[in-house]
Design a protein around this motif. Structure first.
Motif, short mmCIF file in Angstrom:
data_model
loop_
_atom_site.label_atom_id
_atom_site.label_comp_id
_atom_site.label_asym_id
_atom_site.label_seq_id
_atom_site.Cartn_x
_atom_site.Cartn_y
_atom_site.Cartn_z
N ASP A 86 -17.87 36.58 16.84
CA ASP A 86 -17.45 37.96 16.60
C ASP A 86 -16.96 38.63 17.89
OD1 ASP A 86 -18.10 37.71 13.89
OD2 ASP A 86 -20.18 38.31 14.25
N GLY A 87 -16.21 37.86 18.68
CA GLY A 87 -15.60 38.39 19.90
C GLY A 87 -16.50 38.42 21.11
N LYS A 88 -17.76 38.00 20.96
CA LYS A 88 -18.71 38.04 22.08
C LYS A 88 -18.91 36.63 22.63
CE LYS A 88 -23.49 39.16 23.30
NZ LYS A 88 -24.82 39.62 22.79
N LEU A 89 -18.76 36.49 23.96
CA LEU A 89 -19.02 35.21 24.61
C LEU A 89 -20.50 34.86 24.48
CD1 LEU A 89 -18.06 32.90 26.52
CD2 LEU A 89 -18.71 34.38 28.43
N VAL A 90 -20.81 33.65 23.94
CA VAL A 90 -22.20 33.25 23.75
C VAL A 90 -22.58 32.01 24.56
CG1 VAL A 90 -22.35 34.30 21.45
CG2 VAL A 90 -21.63 31.90 21.65
N ARG A 91 -21.57 31.29 25.08
CA ARG A 91 -21.89 30.10 25.88
C ARG A 91 -20.65 29.66 26.63
NH1 ARG A 91 -23.71 23.96 23.78
NH2 ARG A 91 -23.90 23.08 25.90
N THR A 92 -20.85 29.13 27.84
CA THR A 92 -19.79 28.47 28.60
C THR A 92 -20.36 27.18 29.19
OG1 THR A 92 -18.64 30.52 29.14
CG2 THR A 92 -18.23 28.64 30.57
N ASP A 93 -19.57 26.09 29.14
CA ASP A 93 -19.99 24.81 29.70
C ASP A 93 -18.88 24.28 30.60
OD1 ASP A 93 -20.17 21.76 29.78
OD2 ASP A 93 -22.09 22.26 28.85
N THR A 94 -19.24 23.89 31.82
CA THR A 94 -18.27 23.31 32.75
C THR A 94 -18.61 21.87 33.13
OG1 THR A 94 -19.50 24.20 34.65
CG2 THR A 94 -17.72 25.57 33.75
N ASN A 95 -19.68 21.33 32.55
CA ASN A 95 -20.19 20.02 32.95
C ASN A 95 -19.82 18.87 32.02
OD1 ASN A 95 -21.60 21.05 35.25
ND2 ASN A 95 -23.19 21.81 33.86
N HIS A 96 -19.42 19.17 30.79
CA HIS A 96 -19.19 18.11 29.80
C HIS A 96 -17.88 18.33 29.05
CE1 HIS A 96 -23.57 18.97 30.22
NE2 HIS A 96 -23.59 17.68 30.49
N VAL A 97 -16.86 18.75 29.78
CA VAL A 97 -15.61 19.17 29.14
C VAL A 97 -14.82 17.96 28.64
CG1 VAL A 97 -13.45 20.41 29.45
CG2 VAL A 97 -15.53 21.23 30.58
N PRO A 98 -14.49 17.91 27.34
CA PRO A 98 -13.67 16.80 26.83
C PRO A 98 -12.27 16.84 27.43
CG PRO A 98 -14.78 17.97 25.04
CD PRO A 98 -14.94 18.81 26.27
N ALA A 99 -11.67 15.66 27.57
CA ALA A 99 -10.33 15.57 28.14
C ALA A 99 -9.29 15.06 27.14
CB ALA A 99 -10.35 14.66 29.37
N GLY A 100 -9.73 14.32 26.12
CA GLY A 100 -8.78 13.71 25.20
C GLY A 100 -8.43 14.59 24.02
N PRO A 101 -7.37 14.26 23.29
CA PRO A 101 -7.00 15.02 22.09
C PRO A 101 -8.04 14.87 21.00
CG PRO A 101 -5.67 13.03 22.27
CD PRO A 101 -6.45 13.13 23.54
N MET A 102 -8.20 15.94 20.20
CA MET A 102 -9.18 15.94 19.11
C MET A 102 -8.60 16.62 17.88
SD MET A 102 -12.80 16.84 21.05
CE MET A 102 -12.22 18.26 21.98
N ASN A 103 -9.11 16.22 16.71
CA ASN A 103 -8.80 16.89 15.45
C ASN A 103 -9.85 17.95 15.17
OD1 ASN A 103 -7.67 13.97 15.19
ND2 ASN A 103 -6.57 15.13 13.63
N LEU A 104 -9.45 18.96 14.40
CA LEU A 104 -10.38 19.99 13.95
C LEU A 104 -10.99 19.56 12.62
CD1 LEU A 104 -11.60 22.85 14.28
CD2 LEU A 104 -9.59 23.72 13.05
N HIS A 105 -12.31 19.69 12.51
CA HIS A 105 -13.04 19.32 11.29
C HIS A 105 -13.75 20.54 10.72
CE1 HIS A 105 -13.27 14.74 11.81
NE2 HIS A 105 -12.62 15.17 12.88
N LEU A 106 -13.81 20.61 9.40
CA LEU A 106 -14.63 21.57 8.65
C LEU A 106 -15.45 20.73 7.68
CD1 LEU A 106 -11.74 24.05 7.73
CD2 LEU A 106 -13.29 24.27 9.67
N ASN A 107 -16.78 20.72 7.84
CA ASN A 107 -17.54 19.83 6.95
C ASN A 107 -18.86 20.42 6.51
OD1 ASN A 107 -19.50 19.30 8.95
ND2 ASN A 107 -18.80 17.22 9.34
#
Length: 283
Positions: free
Chosen positions: A199-220
């Protein structure tokens, strides 16, 4: 440093650290028809029980015997049934974007969704995912996960070229409401960091495990086994006949995927010390 010197430094940082701006819309869907569009989405094709169509206590629908999810009143209905006509298991849905998304300068995912069930033992997911080429375990992933056992918050997780497993979980409580209410979920994926917003509010940031490869979006939506005790409920069992089938769902109102690029100054991205700056993002 004096108070005034500190304020001057902050002011300079504000000048030198431009926000990121949206460049292109890569995927937009408001699910206005009566079925999810095959131009934008697909469900998996069954190859074997080990190909990702079976997770926990759930077999996902696959292309050989199922159509894409229905849409109703402008929402995609991501459905889970307790009766599976092909096996004794739950019958879930894993909707996947046709397009994969490479991070480039940045990717911004925005999804408005809610769970339609409070029944314990069910998981709904909004996430980016891809196995690494040639591997069956190493993968990239960025998650929002709705766990009906914990309805007053959402689980975030991330993997950067890591084996399947626990990942790096942070559970985030809602400021108000629950998974049964519509909320807007955002993932801002940059080359150096990933940020999650609700809802527009930052709740988490991660700089240690950032993916580098392309990914698909999933809804499951699916039912985990006892190997995930925080999400599992032993009282939720698959039905053994169509007459006792129960249907659960997650409603997705809209999906928007945009590329991001640093704000320009004199035709070039602004940088500090050779590293792109951007902790203040356009929302």
């Amino acid at each position: 440093m004096s108070k005034y010197g500190f304020l001057i430094v902050l002011g300079l940082i504000g000048i030198l650290a431009p926000p990121f701006i949206h460049a292109d819309t890569l995927l937009y869907d408001d699910f206005s028809g009566n079925r999810v569009s095959s131009d934008k989405w697909h469900i998996p094709t069954w190859v074997s029980p080990a190909d990702g169509t079976v997770v926990g206590l759930t077999q996902f629908r696959f292309t050989q015997n199922s159509s894409l999810p229905a849409a109703n009143n402008g929402c995609a209905i991501i459905a889970l049934e307790s009766y599976n006509p092909t096996a004794i298991s739950f019958y879930g849905t894993d909707l996947r974007s046709n397009q994969s998304f490479a991070v480039g300068s940045g990717i911004h995912i925005t999804v408005r969704a809610k769970m339609d069930t409070a029944t314990r033992g069910i998981v709904g997911g909004i996430f980016l995912y891809a196995l690494k080429p040639g591997s069956t375990t190493n993968h990239d992933e960025i998650d929002f996960e709705f766990i009906t056992n914990r309805p007053h918050g959402v689980q975030t997780n991330i993997y950067g070229n890591e084996k399947l497993g626990d990942g790096h979980v942070v559970f985030v409580p809602y400021a108000s409401g629950s998974i049964m209410d519509y909320h807007t979920y955002e993932i801002k994926w940059l080359p150096e960091q990933v940020s999650w917003f609700i809802d527009g509010k930052l709740v988490r940031t991660d700089t240690n495990h950032v993916p580098a490869g392309p990914m698909n979006l999933h809804l499951n939506i699916w039912v985990p086994g006892s190997g995930w005790p925080a999400a599992y409920d032993p009282d939720l069992k698959p039905a053994t006949s169509a007459d006792s089938n129960r249907i659960f769902s997650m409603s997705v109102d809209s999906v928007h995927v945009q590329s991001m690029t640093p704000a320009q100054a004199g035709g070039l991205p602004l940088q500090i010390g050779g590293v792109r700056s951007g902790t203040d993002y356009e929302r």
